[in-house]
Scaffold this active site. Structure first.
Site, PDB file in Angstrom:
ATOM      1  N   GLN A  46       0.821  -1.208   0.000  1.00 34.92           N
ATOM      2  CA  GLN A  46       0.000   0.000   0.000  1.00 34.92           C
ATOM      3  C   GLN A  46       0.855   1.258   0.000  1.00 34.92           C
ATOM      4  O   GLN A  46       0.513   2.247  -0.644  1.00 34.92           O
ATOM      5  CB  GLN A  46      -0.960   0.016   1.198  1.00 34.92           C
ATOM      6  N   HIS A  81       1.760   2.980  -3.282  1.00 35.29           N
ATOM      7  CA  HIS A  81       0.745   3.671  -4.084  1.00 35.29           C
ATOM      8  C   HIS A  81       1.003   5.158  -4.191  1.00 35.29           C
ATOM      9  O   HIS A  81       0.765   5.772  -5.220  1.00 35.29           O
ATOM     10  CB  HIS A  81      -0.639   3.497  -3.451  1.00 35.29           C
ATOM     11  N   GLU A 114      -9.182   1.361   5.418  1.00 35.99           N
ATOM     12  CA  GLU A 114      -9.679   0.913   4.114  1.00 35.99           C
ATOM     13  C   GLU A 114      -9.467  -0.599   3.965  1.00 35.99           C
ATOM     14  O   GLU A 114     -10.382  -1.336   3.631  1.00 35.99           O
ATOM     15  CB  GLU A 114      -8.921   1.663   3.010  1.00 35.99           C
ATOM     16  N   HIS A 115      -8.230  -1.035   4.186  1.00 37.48           N
ATOM     17  CA  HIS A 115      -7.900  -2.463   4.123  1.00 37.48           C
ATOM     18  C   HIS A 115      -7.438  -2.930   5.491  1.00 37.48           C
ATOM     19  O   HIS A 115      -6.630  -2.269   6.131  1.00 37.48           O
ATOM     20  CB  HIS A 115      -6.741  -2.727   3.149  1.00 37.48           C
ATOM     21  N   ASP A 123      -7.289  -6.656  -4.505  1.00 37.03           N
ATOM     22  CA  ASP A 123      -7.125  -5.553  -5.454  1.00 37.03           C
ATOM     23  C   ASP A 123      -7.409  -5.992  -6.883  1.00 37.03           C
ATOM     24  O   ASP A 123      -7.900  -5.214  -7.700  1.00 37.03           O
ATOM     25  CB  ASP A 123      -5.684  -5.021  -5.421  1.00 37.03           C
ATOM     26  N   HIS A 154     -52.269  19.884   3.443  1.00 39.45           N
ATOM     27  CA  HIS A 154     -52.074  18.439   3.508  1.00 39.45           C
ATOM     28  C   HIS A 154     -53.327  17.754   4.067  1.00 39.45           C
ATOM     29  O   HIS A 154     -53.774  16.731   3.543  1.00 39.45           O
ATOM     30  CB  HIS A 154     -50.877  18.097   4.403  1.00 39.45           C
TER      31      HIS A 154
END
Lengths: 424, 424
Positions: free
Chosen positions: B251, B254, B319-320, B353, B412
């Site tokens: 990761q 990235h 996230e992971h 992934d 109404h």
């Protein structure tokens, strides 16, 4: 109301209310100040704008009970019955995850968990909206949210309306704050000494509330930014003009930006409805608002065929759609885009606003093309789960490594390849 | 990597990337210009920023086929197998609505319909991301979306990468455009002569793309604004340090803003992983990026108990999440907040992934507290349906009218009361 022949390119879109630069600056100042100074900032703004000097920001259990008792008993029972209906409808939306078994003992899963904490903003001002409390809180409860917070601006005497307190009482919500405006959104998003932060904020509000929600979006979740209400009625010659007119006005009375549209295959009905709207308008307590809405955004379209009329509805993608035609259920099947669909003359739209059980928080401004009314899914989130056995890994690691290298991500390839060596 | 004793208040939050005023002005100019001038504006910006003179903005079927053929046959097969896995996993997410029958012939319903049209932005630049095509398109196809559009910036020779075209070929996507940047988002949101507008835009992109998506949000739907990637590894003494290090680096490579965190109950593992990260870093092609990420946002926390460690994970809401512990499946049950969960040493995160079938578009920056990875629900919307019979109406109209009047909405109340009179 103006009667026009249906043509391409009709729209109920109104410009998104984005506020002006000055309003945005006010909101940003409030957000920053509450984030930095917590309760003190909340108190200062509450005193400044709501005009009452807060003792306790939190409503006591005794206050909730007193409000519930003060409400007319019949109304309390009506609210309770509405809450039960809403719960029954939303319980059908409960979901479980799944597990997908693969070869060699591997599996994939989806886990569904409720949000930990959500905050509901209930607008104040002259009116009280107990129905908003029901519509926002019940789906969160059905989803399994453990902490549900309500915030609403107090009157100048430091009280919340009995109806709002009664709704909280019926639902068993115990964490209620007398805070409104952007400072309430800030407190919910960032937390203060008194109020712990929540994960999602829902509920409508004025322009300051809407701007504040837009600003905190991303740090917490928000529901949609609600636009002015709208109704489209799809009717043929079997509909009653006075009922159509009454339903159009029921939305028009909300707001001068509200939008009420009739699409009909009957010229006669078109003329009758136009006359009825005029007649009924003159006796409506909120005549001025309703008239502005009808004059600016009201329209009657006459279509040559029912299929043209249905296509017009799909182009409009209205928040509320009533179908007052022969074979109304079959016609409804052809509608692709509408927030809430009301079939037949006994399903007048306010039936859903208050009581039937469906949610009244619905997508406005043609966003029904891609958005849904508030529902249980708004209060849960899904996690994916991967379990690969050694055998599945061994079979697929070379493929995964190749795909990673194609994207130039050598570290990804190596991570997958790092497994399986003898290491002891 | 720094090793610290686990304490309260840990966080993987990084400031949201909101761009600067200058970038926002550029984006607004592009959006306005494309909205006003359509294709001409798109062509002008494409020439200016992507450096190629567009002939046809749309990729021909022949180009798609040529790209698919040009890709290595093994890679094509790998991509195809990944697509099949992704489809199988996402097909479990298909839903139908429901109908809830009430007394006296009345019923409530929920109707589920697919979005009409969605657009996927695929980033360009030096790398190609065929996996993004699979992850965004397959859930939309499973949902039943009829029109799926891909846009991606072309290289300077006016071509899209073979991998991206191959992915489109595998999935049968035929509407592909060589357009990138904010002009692509504008074209998708507003439509041009060549490109009809879509209802939802998904896919990651650079800061201009992200800002453009934020600006058009509300007029069309968007997926999340993706932040830099992150991974948390929860491990005990049974984990292998080299595997943990490789996964953290997968990761970290990235993005220099990416975040890689180990939470472990084993001091020994902590030390071994720190050493392994250093060792593996020095041989990684993207060493510089990965090192910046590890130095700035990498961390190793040593927890006293597994239950402290799990609570830390719930605070991070990564996230992971990889779980490399004894009884990993039982530990996973205690995790409330994570985008994707990877259980056991053979479920290295890149497995998800690229290949396993779960989606790799996952909530970043702790938004897993309230958000989910991309899934079929992102491409459908729900309409509520109300059908009240005369009898149900008669029974409940007085209650509904009372509730409406409590909120000051006389129109109404009158709409509901307008029914049922003898009118002929």
């Amino acid at each position: 109301m103006k009667i026009t022949k249906l043509a391409k390119g009709i729209s109920l879109k109104r410009p998104l209310e984005r506020g002006n630069e000055e309003q945005l600056q006010v909101v940003r100042e409030v957000l920053d100040s509450v984030r930095a100074n917590g309760d003190i900032a909340v108190r200062t703004y509450t005193e400044k704008w709501d005009g009452f000097v807060p003792g306790n920001l939190r409503v006591t259990q005794a206050e909730i009970e007193a409000g519930a008792k003060a409400l007319d008993a019949q109304l309390y029972a009506d609210l309770k019955e509405a809450a039960d209906n809403i719960r029954l409808y939303h319980e059908q939306q409960k979901r479980t995850g799944y597990r997908l078994d693969l070869a060699n003992g591997s599996w994939l899963g989806q886990r569904i968990t409720a949000l930990d904490a959500v905050g509901l903003y209930v607008p104040g001002g002259t009116a009280a909206y107990p129905s908003s409390v029901l519509m926002n809180v019940v789906p969160a409860q059905v989803a399994g949210v453990e902490r549900i917070v309500i915030t609403s601006p107090a009157n100048r005497d430091g009280k919340l309306p009995d109806g709002v307190l009664a709704a909280a009482h019926i639902l068993g919500v115990q964490e209620v704050y007398k805070i409104g405006g952007a400072q309430a959104i800030a407190a919910l998003a960032y937390g203060t000494e008194t109020i712990a932060a929540v994960d999602k904020i829902t509920g409508p509000g004025n322009i300051f509330v809407a701007l504040a929600k837009r600003e905190v979006f991303g740090e917490v979740a928000i529901d949609m930014i609600a636009g002015p209400s709208e109704i489209a009625v799809l009717a043929d010659e079997t509909a009653y003009a006075d009922e159509v007119a009454a339903d159009l006005l029921s939305q028009a009375e909300h707001d001068r930006m509200a939008c009420a549209i009739l699409v009909t295959t009957s010229e006669k009905l078109a003329e009758q409805v136009a006359a009825e709207v005029e007649k009924q308008l003159s006796t409506l307590p909120r005549e001025e608002l309703a008239r502005a809405s009808i004059d600016n955004f009201g329209a009657i379209y006459v279509a040559e065929t029912m299929s043209d009329a249905v296509e017009a509805i799909n182009t409009l993608a209205p928040e509320h759609l009533e179908i007052l035609t022969k074979n109304a259920e079959a016609v409804a099947e052809q509608v692709r885009h509408a927030g809430g669909i009301f079939i037949g003359r006994y399903s007048s739209e306010p039936v859903g606003d208050y009581f039937a059980g469906t949610n009244h928080v619905l997508p406005t401004n043609s966003t029904a093309r891609f958005a849904s009314g508030l529902n249980v899914d708004d209060f849960i989130k899904k996690s994916s789960v991967v379990y690969y056995s050694e055998k599945t890994w061994a079979e697929n690691a070379p493929k995964i490594a190749r795909l990673a290298r194609m994207e130039g991500l050598e570290g990804h390839a190596r991570a997958v390849e790092s497994r399986g060596w003898e290491k002891e």
